[in-house]
Write a protein that holds these residues in place. Sequence first.
Motif, short mmCIF file in Angstrom:
data_model
loop_
_atom_site.label_atom_id
_atom_site.label_comp_id
_atom_site.label_asym_id
_atom_site.label_seq_id
_atom_site.Cartn_x
_atom_site.Cartn_y
_atom_site.Cartn_z
N UNK A 721 0.87 -1.19 0.00
CA UNK A 721 0.00 0.00 0.00
C UNK A 721 0.89 1.23 0.00
N UNK A 722 0.66 2.16 -0.94
CA UNK A 722 1.58 3.26 -1.18
C UNK A 722 1.47 4.37 -0.13
N UNK A 723 0.33 4.51 0.54
CA UNK A 723 0.21 5.56 1.54
C UNK A 723 -0.58 5.05 2.73
N UNK A 724 -0.22 5.60 3.91
CA UNK A 724 -0.84 5.18 5.15
C UNK A 724 -1.08 6.39 6.03
N UNK A 725 -2.17 6.30 6.82
CA UNK A 725 -2.33 7.23 7.94
C UNK A 725 -1.68 6.58 9.15
N UNK A 726 -1.31 7.40 10.10
CA UNK A 726 -0.65 6.87 11.29
C UNK A 726 -1.55 5.89 12.03
N UNK A 727 -2.82 6.18 12.07
CA UNK A 727 -3.74 5.30 12.79
C UNK A 727 -3.82 3.92 12.13
N UNK A 728 -3.97 3.91 10.80
CA UNK A 728 -4.09 2.64 10.10
C UNK A 728 -2.78 1.85 10.14
N UNK A 729 -1.66 2.56 9.98
CA UNK A 729 -0.36 1.87 9.99
C UNK A 729 -0.08 1.28 11.37
N UNK A 730 -0.41 2.02 12.42
CA UNK A 730 -0.21 1.50 13.78
C UNK A 730 -1.08 0.28 14.02
N UNK A 731 -2.32 0.31 13.49
CA UNK A 731 -3.20 -0.85 13.67
C UNK A 731 -2.70 -2.05 12.90
N UNK A 732 -2.15 -1.81 11.67
CA UNK A 732 -1.66 -2.92 10.86
C UNK A 732 -0.45 -3.59 11.51
N UNK A 737 0.39 4.34 18.64
CA UNK A 737 0.72 5.39 17.67
C UNK A 737 1.99 6.17 18.09
N UNK A 738 2.13 6.43 19.40
CA UNK A 738 3.33 7.18 19.82
C UNK A 738 4.60 6.39 19.54
N UNK A 739 4.58 5.07 19.72
CA UNK A 739 5.75 4.24 19.39
C UNK A 739 5.99 4.25 17.89
N UNK A 740 4.92 4.16 17.10
CA UNK A 740 5.07 4.19 15.65
C UNK A 740 5.70 5.50 15.20
N UNK A 741 5.23 6.61 15.74
CA UNK A 741 5.77 7.91 15.32
C UNK A 741 7.25 8.03 15.67
N UNK A 758 7.31 11.37 3.38
CA UNK A 758 6.49 12.48 3.86
C UNK A 758 5.18 12.54 3.09
N UNK A 759 5.24 12.21 1.79
CA UNK A 759 4.03 12.21 0.98
C UNK A 759 3.17 11.00 1.28
N UNK A 760 3.83 9.80 1.49
CA UNK A 760 3.07 8.55 1.65
C UNK A 760 2.50 8.38 3.04
N UNK A 761 3.08 9.06 4.05
CA UNK A 761 2.66 8.84 5.43
C UNK A 761 2.05 10.12 5.97
N UNK A 762 0.84 10.01 6.46
CA UNK A 762 0.13 11.17 7.00
C UNK A 762 -0.28 10.89 8.42
N UNK A 763 0.01 11.82 9.29
CA UNK A 763 -0.37 11.64 10.68
C UNK A 763 -1.82 12.08 10.91
#
Length: 763
Positions: A721-732, A737-741, A758-763
Motif C-alpha cells: 500500500x503506497x500511503x498510510x495514515x498513522x492510525x491505520x499503519x499502527x493498527x496494521x 501510535x506514539x511508538x510508531x511515530x 512524507x508524501x506517503x505517510x500522514x499523521x
Amino acid sequence: MAEPAPAVVDLGILDALGDAAVDEILHCYAGFCSATDSLLSGSGDLSAGADLVGHVHCLCKHGLLSLVRDHFLRALEESFERNGSSKFWRHFEPYSDISLLKSKSLIHDDEVQQVLCIALEEISSEKHYQEKCLSILVHALQSYEGDMLQGKHNAEADRIFLFSKYQLIVSSTLMATLPQCFPEILHWYFKRRLEDISTMMDDGIDSAGKDDMDLDEKSTCIKAGEMDIDEGHHQGKYLDEVVKNIGKVVRDLRGLGFTSTTEDAYASAIFLLLKAKVHNLAGDDYRSSILGAVKGWIQAVPLRFFKALLSYLGDSYDYDSPSSGLKSPLASRPSSCYPGIDAPSEGLVRWQLRLEYFAYETLQDLRIAKLFEIIVDYPDSTPAIEDLKQCLEYTGQHSKLVKSFISALRYRLLTAGASTNDILHQYVSTIKALRTIDPAGIFLEAVGEPIREYLRGRKDTIKCIVTMLTDGSGGSPDGTGNAADSLLEELNRDEESQENSVFEDGFNSDDKQAWENAASWEPDPAEADPLKGSRNQRKVDILGMIVGIIGSKDQLVNEYRVMLAEKLLNKSDYDIDSEIRTLELLKIHFGESSMLKCEIMLNDLIDSKRTNSNIKATIKRNPQTSANLGDIGLSVDNLDSTIISSNFWPPIQEETFNLPEPFDQLLSDYARKYNEIKTPRKLLWKKNIGTVKLELQFEDREMQFSVAPLHAAIIMQFEDQKSWTSKNLASAIGVPMDLLNRRISFWISKNQWDQTLTTAYSR
C-alpha cells in the motif's frame, strides 16, 4: 694562632721617669707620627721608613708597644678610607640606580668590565702600598724584639697579627660603605663573561659532533682538518685569556674581603646559564631524554671553566696527596669523567655536585609542571618520565610532584566538561607512567585518590570501565582510541605472570622473591599510608585500582554481562573468538565462579551456530515446507537465530508487533524444526531483538540497510500500500501510535526517502 700580648705600661714607673725621659718619649712620639704620615701620604716615598724604625725602637724601649701598633693601624684605616675606599666607590656612582642597572639601560657590552678592572687596579695598588708601609713597621718591631729577647720571641706571630688586623680594617671599611648596586654589578660582569665562554664552548661542542663525512670526503679535506685544529688551539688560548682576566678580578676581590660576594656573583651567573640550557634542551618535546645532554654540557662548559679558575687561584687539592684531606663528606672522588682532568680537586668536585643537583632540580621542576601533558602523550613520552625518575631519585622531592599533579588534575581533568572515558584513559596512563617512577605505588595512591573519588560520582563510570576491559581499541566510542589504553593489555599481563610463575632450579619462587625483597628492602617514605602495607609488599595493580573505583567486583561483572549480552545479540554472525579470549582473561582476574553466567552466554552462541546449521540442513532436505516463501525471495538461508538460555541472560525488554506474513511463516517453520530436533524444547521468538538486512528498490536506485525488526516491519507495509495514515499503519503493525511515530522518524530522517515518506505517510 695566639695573639701576642701587648706591653703593659706601669704608670707608677712613668711618674718616676725624669724630665729627660719624658722629653725623649714626646720627641719620639712626634717623630713617629710624622714618619707615619709621610709613609702613608700616598706619594710612594718610603724613605721615611728609616726614621720610623728609630722612633719605634725608642717608644718600645719605654713600654709603649701597644701605642705604636694602635696609632699606626688607625692611621692606616684613615688613609685607606681617604685614598682607597672613597675613590673605589666613586667609580660606581653612575650605576647607583639599581632599577636602571637591572634594565641594562646604563650598561654597554664592555663598560662594566672596564670600570670594574680600573677600580680594582687602583684600590689594589693602594692596598699593596699600604702593606709595604705595614711591613716597615713589622720589620721595626721584629728587629727591636729580636735584639731585646735574643731571638726567643716569635716574630712571625707579630707579622700575622698586624696583617690580619689590617685585612680586617680593609674589609670592614669597604663593607661599611658598600653601595647597593655593587653586588648587581659583579653579577652582571660575571654573567657577560660566562656567556661568552658558554657560546664559545657550545660552538666547539657543535663542531666536534659533525663527523658524518665518508672516507672520500675526509681525504679531500686535509686543509679543513688543519683549520679545525687551529680553531681548537685559538679556542683554548681564548679560554685561557678570559679565565685569566676573570681570575685576576676574583683574586683582587678576594684580597679586598669580597670572597663570599664574589662567589655568589659568579655562582648565580653560572646557575642562570645552566637553567637556560636546561630549559632550551627540554622544551616541549618529551620523546627524547635530555638528562645526558645536560650533564655533558656541565662537564664541557662550567666544569672546564671552574677547573681553569680554581687552578689560577691556587684552590686545587690533589687527591693522592696525604696532606690534602677532604673537608666535606660530599666531596668524594667522582666516578664521572671530567674532560681533560686527570685528578679533580676537592673544589671542583664540590662545584660538580652543586651544578648537577641544580640541573636535576631544574629539570625536575620543568617536567613536574608539564606532567599532565607528559602523561597525555604516554607511552611516547617515556624518555621524559625516565628523566623525571632520575631527578627525583637524586633530589627526593616526590611530595612536590604529588602536590603539583593533584592541582593540575583538579583544574584540567576533574571537571564537568571532561567525559568519563577521557578521565579513565588519563587515569590508566597516569598509573602506567607513575609506575615507572614509583614501582611500589606509594605516591600513586595519593595522586589517584582525587580521580577515584570524582569517578565514583559519575553514573557511567562502570559502563566505561567495562568498555575499556573488553574493547581492544581503548574504549573510544568511535573506535579511534589508543590500544595501549585498553585494560585488555593488563589482563594479558596478568596471564603471562601466572604462566611465568614456575620453579627455577628446584628453588621455590616464593622463597626466592622473599630473599630478593629482603636484599632490596628500603623504609617507606613519610608520605606512605601505613594502612596500605610496606612498599616491599606492594605491586601496582592497574585492574585492582580500577575496580577499587567501583568498590565491588560484582557490580563490574554484572555490567559486563549486560554489555556482553548486547554485543552478542547484535552480532550478524557467530564469530565470538575475541569475546571468548576476553572472558578467559577476566576469569583469571575475577575468578571462574563470577564469570559462570557469561560463559553460558557464550556457549549459547556456540550451540546456536550448530543448531542453526542442523535446522537449515533439515529444511533444505524437505523444501516443500517452505515453498510458499520462495515467491517473495525468502528462504531459510536468510535466517540466522541466536538461541539463549534466558535464565542466565540479563532481562530483555520485549515489544510485541505484527511481522509481515512471509516473515512470520519463516519463523514458524524454523521453530517447528527446532522442536523436532530438540524435543521437548520450544522456541519463543523475541521479535524486537535482532537485525534485518533490507534492500529497497526505487525507480532510479537501490539502497541497503541493516535495521531493527520493527523498522523493517514499518517500511515493508509500503510495499503493498503506497500511503498510510498513522492510525491505520499502527493498527496494521500492532503498536501504539506514539511508538510508531518514534520509530518511523528513522526512515523520515533519511534524506533519500524524505520526500517519498512524507508524501506517503500522514499523521
